[in-house]
Design a protein around this motif. Sequence first.
Motif, short mmCIF file in Angstrom:
data_model
loop_
_atom_site.label_atom_id
_atom_site.label_comp_id
_atom_site.label_asym_id
_atom_site.label_seq_id
_atom_site.Cartn_x
_atom_site.Cartn_y
_atom_site.Cartn_z
N UNK A 155 0.81 -1.21 0.00
CA UNK A 155 0.00 0.00 0.00
C UNK A 155 0.84 1.27 0.00
N UNK A 156 2.01 1.23 0.63
CA UNK A 156 2.79 2.46 0.79
C UNK A 156 4.20 2.37 0.23
N UNK A 157 4.56 1.19 -0.32
CA UNK A 157 5.84 1.07 -0.99
C UNK A 157 7.04 0.94 -0.10
N UNK A 158 6.81 0.75 1.19
CA UNK A 158 7.93 0.57 2.10
C UNK A 158 7.50 -0.24 3.30
N UNK A 159 8.46 -0.92 3.92
CA UNK A 159 8.17 -1.71 5.10
C UNK A 159 8.03 -0.78 6.30
#
Length: 406
Positions: free
Chosen positions: A400-404
């Motif tokens: 959803x946000x492109x990062x962990x």
Amino acid sequence: MDTPRRVRLQATSDRSSVSPLELFFDLVFVFALTGVTGLIADDTSARSLIRGLLAMAVVWWCWIGYAWLGNVIRADEGFARVSLFFAMGAMFVVAVTIPEAFDDLPGGLPGPVVFAVGYFFVRLMHVVTFWLASAGDPQLRGQILRFVPSMATGTVLLLVASQLSGAAQTAMWVAALVGDYLGTLVGGEGWRLNSPSHFAERHGLIVIIALGESIVSIGVGVTHLPVSWPIIVGAMLGLAVSGLLWWAYFDTTTLAAERALAAATGERQIRLARGGYSFLHLPIVVGVVLLSVGLKKVLNYAGDDSHHSLTDPLHGLPLVALLAGPAVYLLGLAAFKAYVTGTMGAVNLLRISTAVVLLALIPVAGRLPALAALGLLAAVLLTLVSYETIRYAAHREQIRHGESPA
């Protein structure tokens, strides 16, 4: 895209979004879904279920053609706008005629013939507009020529079916759909996909529209009844079920699939779009239609105390539809994601397992009051969505946000 100035066709760009005219066109599809739901719910027999599914498959294939067309040329520009309005009119005739698509009612025009003719005009406008859009593109024009025979065969067989009845009529409908669907499947990968994001958005919106129709079914089931606490409880449970199915599709699945589609190129991208969206979204929408049949009956049971008691269980097709509908939805969703992304994944396995549980619970739900059966369905779906959200939080955050998460 170079096209004759007189038709003023404008190519869809890679960053295009769904146009208001396409959404307007989809409103006719909503009405068609309502007709399919009514066709199944008004005569809760195996025959009505088969007929409803056949009508759904025809309506879906009409819509699919314009989803592809709108991804090649802008639907709201020049001749395409006029074409879509003509197609919308023909599609509305098809939708209005769904109750008579198999059996003609006394008086008026012959319903099955009108349905078939309406279907023909929807497909004709699609092919004509695509033909104009393919000017200067020999490969796309060749693809259209390979597509025309299956479309023509399907239309002719539906016209033949309009003159038949019983098993012969059903067999002709099946033959028409098999010819049309298989013709598209084996007709090659010479189509165009100008904007993966537009294509994914268009299909996502049609899922929302289908879920919206399930909410409409909740209200339709009780429009003639006074408001009561059982109706309110049933309506909230039905809304929760629709919302949970929305969550399963839109939380991460559609994002992962859209990115995989955008990353693909050439014929592979066309295969992913055709298989994952054109074909595998059909069971997703069918699942919602079946759910709508079940919800309509549950709310009727909850509010109509002159014919039903709150302790009365669902039975027959409405019971099966209530639980099998979400099961079909989850199976279609798992197949769609696995096909487009190329991986099965733990979430898909969990959804397949949940679908199996729902099918296994049908006999149990048949011994419960109708509202309790709906509550059981909501509980199972809530458990699935909650577990997915918590157990795979890091994976969800990444999609959803492109990062962990930190």
